[in-house]
Write a protein that holds these residues in place. Structure first.
Motif, mmCIF file in Angstrom:
data_model
loop_
_atom_site.group_PDB
_atom_site.id
_atom_site.type_symbol
_atom_site.label_atom_id
_atom_site.label_comp_id
_atom_site.label_asym_id
_atom_site.label_seq_id
_atom_site.Cartn_x
_atom_site.Cartn_y
_atom_site.Cartn_z
ATOM 1 N N ALA A 127 -5.388 -3.498 -20.204
ATOM 2 C CA ALA A 127 -4.510 -3.263 -19.059
ATOM 3 C C ALA A 127 -3.157 -3.934 -19.269
ATOM 4 N N ASN A 128 -3.175 -5.156 -19.787
ATOM 5 C CA ASN A 128 -1.911 -5.851 -20.040
ATOM 6 C C ASN A 128 -1.124 -5.207 -21.175
ATOM 7 N N GLU A 129 -1.830 -4.678 -22.184
ATOM 8 C CA GLU A 129 -1.150 -3.933 -23.245
ATOM 9 C C GLU A 129 -0.432 -2.717 -22.645
ATOM 10 N N ALA A 130 -1.140 -1.987 -21.777
ATOM 11 C CA ALA A 130 -0.536 -0.814 -21.148
ATOM 12 C C ALA A 130 0.658 -1.210 -20.280
ATOM 13 N N ALA A 131 0.544 -2.334 -19.593
ATOM 14 C CA ALA A 131 1.654 -2.800 -18.753
ATOM 15 C C ALA A 131 2.892 -3.095 -19.591
ATOM 16 N N MET A 132 2.697 -3.706 -20.759
ATOM 17 C CA MET A 132 3.837 -3.984 -21.637
ATOM 18 C C MET A 132 4.503 -2.693 -22.091
ATOM 19 N N LEU A 134 4.437 0.195 -20.468
ATOM 20 C CA LEU A 134 5.099 0.773 -19.299
ATOM 21 C C LEU A 134 6.471 0.146 -19.080
ATOM 22 N N VAL A 135 6.523 -1.188 -19.183
ATOM 23 C CA VAL A 135 7.788 -1.881 -18.965
ATOM 24 C C VAL A 135 8.800 -1.502 -20.045
ATOM 25 N N LYS A 136 8.372 -1.527 -21.292
ATOM 26 C CA LYS A 136 9.289 -1.184 -22.388
ATOM 27 C C LYS A 136 9.826 0.235 -22.232
ATOM 28 N N TYR A 137 8.904 1.156 -21.992
ATOM 29 C CA TYR A 137 9.307 2.554 -21.924
ATOM 30 C C TYR A 137 10.097 2.855 -20.646
ATOM 31 N N GLY A 138 9.647 2.266 -19.532
ATOM 32 C CA GLY A 138 10.260 2.586 -18.244
ATOM 33 C C GLY A 138 11.591 1.915 -17.988
ATOM 34 N N THR A 139 11.828 0.779 -18.625
ATOM 35 C CA THR A 139 13.081 0.055 -18.376
ATOM 36 C C THR A 139 14.030 0.073 -19.567
#
Length: 445
Positions: A127-132, A134-139
């Motif tokens: 889940a934390n890997e996916a969150a990282m 998401l942040v990289k791609y989304g921001t």
């Protein structure tokens, strides 16, 4: 009538044989055969039974997983019904409704008046890997801040966020670059020697000043995508920050356009008396990573996140088993049971905390007692005045408790956590605290 723990011999004959085979054929993890030589046969409610017939109170909840208790009949029934339909049909490429149903429930429970989506995985680390991602791609931002003593998992990328114990890092360099650590606002033990219980605002300000005056002198703030945090540090010692810390952090992060990524893997799903622990702090994070307890014992995890940072094209992210239909069915039932239990968790959590506070007053070796709901801990020290960490005594207490039928786990360098299933009663807490005090006295001899 309360069923009390009962231990004849630990480890018993069967347990010794299984443990020997375990170390012959299984990779080394964090098992502790000296203090916790428990080979489980089955569980029921807050109790676990080992292969030799010993009975224990599980105040570890399978390491924060069995929040609704072992083999809860409603969860077992949900698993059976789904397993009779189909056990797998990858959500990566296909569709099934119960995955949508659980996502709707989690989004409804997540704080924040903005649109959200859910991505599923299998573990907290995932889940934390996916969150990282998401942040990289989304921001478009590629750097992160995290806290010292944090635990976000042991896989290669999230290991860069984890700063709990050096052994977790030893031999695995290089981890993912781009993570800078900052001090967590620990009221009892912090860099500045501040009593954070007496001066919570001062402690909060020191942490934010550290970011501003030290970190942002060499890390460009416009390149920081998110601050990863635990609302209560778990492996770091069950540390509860000052009440106003996350509001101040939210305001600080907003000034720089930085997101807040809330790791609720250990503290979420009702553990603290609220569905999400961050609710105690009146803050809406941009991402909530969940895992452990959501699947009722089955592997399930994921991220509730702002819609605008979601993966927008097929293939950006996927996992064959993430959102497995059987685990999802269990998760839907877990959510409903936990919602019913929340008032009870707050009541019995306060009851447990009162015991621990009394022990702190009574015993020189208990330096601090802290927690919210049924996420409670004591910190074991040599003296209250010096606060010298005493991990050897902590380990002896855990071992003596197991011999008497109480399963506990350490956390941090020298703390003990008390995390029973949320269904625990006051009468069962009475028994557990009686055993804990006996174990403490035996360990001190």
């Amino acid at each position: 009538m309360v069923v009390r723990p009962s231990v004849k011999e630990l480890p018993g004959k069967k347990a010794k044989e299984v443990i020997e085979r375990n170390f012959k054929y299984l990779a080394t993890t964090t098992q502790d055969p000296e203090n916790l030589p428990i080979v489980i046969d089955h569980g029921e409610g807050i109790r676990v039974y080992d292969v030799d017939g010993n009975v224990f109170y599980d105040f570890a909840s399978g390491v924060g997983v069995i929040n609704v208790g072992h083999s809860h009949p409603r969860v077992v029934e949900a698993i059976k019904k789904q397993a009779e339909k189909f056990t797998h049909y990858s959500l990566t490429d296909f569709f099934y409704e119960n995955a949508v149903v659980l996502a709707e429930k989690l989004i409804e429970l997540a704080p924040g008046d903005f649109e959200k989506k859910v991505v599923y995985g299998n573990s907290g680390a995932e889940a934390n890997e996916a969150a990282m991602k998401l942040v990289k791609y989304g921001t478009g931002r590629k750097q992160f801040l995290a806290f010292y003593h944090a635990f976000h998992g042991r896989t290669q990328a999230v290991l860069s966020l984890t700063a709990s114990k050096w052994v977790q890092q030893d031999g695995f360099f290089p981890t993912m670059p781009g993570v800078t650590h900052i001090p967590y606002p620990n009221p009892y033990r912090n860099l500045w020697g501040i009593d954070g219980y007496e001066e919570p605002d001062e402690l909060t300000n020191r942490v934010l000043d550290f970011i501003e005056e030290y970190v942002f002198k060499h890390v460009p703030p416009h390149e920081v995508g998110a601050i990863f945090f635990e609302p209560i540090q778990g492996e770091g010692g069950y540390v509860v920050p000052p009440k106003g810390f996350f509001k101040a952090l939210r305001k600080f992060a907003d000034e720089y356009g930085i997101l807040l990524a809330d790791d609720e893997v250990q503290m979420g799903i009702g553990r603290t008396g609220r569905f999400w622990a961050i609710e105690h702090f009146d803050v809406a994070p941009d991402l909530i990573q969940f895992g452990k307890a959501i699947g009722g014992g089955l592997p399930l995890a994921g991220v509730v996140h702002r819609k605008e940072i979601s993966f927008d094209k097929p293939g950006r992210h996927a996992t064959t088993f993430g959102g497995n239909p059987v685990a999802i069915a269990a998760g839907i039932e877990v959510v409903e049971i936990v919602k019913e239990l929340l008032p009870h968790v707050q009541e019995v959590g306060d009851y447990l905390h009162k015991y621990l506070e009394e022990f702190k007053e009574r015993y020189e070796v208990i330096g601090d007692a802290r927690g919210l709901g049924l996420a409670q801990a004591v910190e074991i020290v040599k003296t209250k005045e010096g606060k010298e960490k005493y991990p050897e005594l902590r380990d002896r207490i855990v071992g003596e408790a197991a011999k008497r039928g109480l399963v506990l786990l350490g956390c941090g360098d020298n703390s003990i956590r008390f995390i029973p299933p949320l269904i625990v009663t006051k009468e069962e807490i009475d028994v557990a605290m009686e055993i804990f005090e006996e174990a403490l006295k035996a360990a001190l001899q």
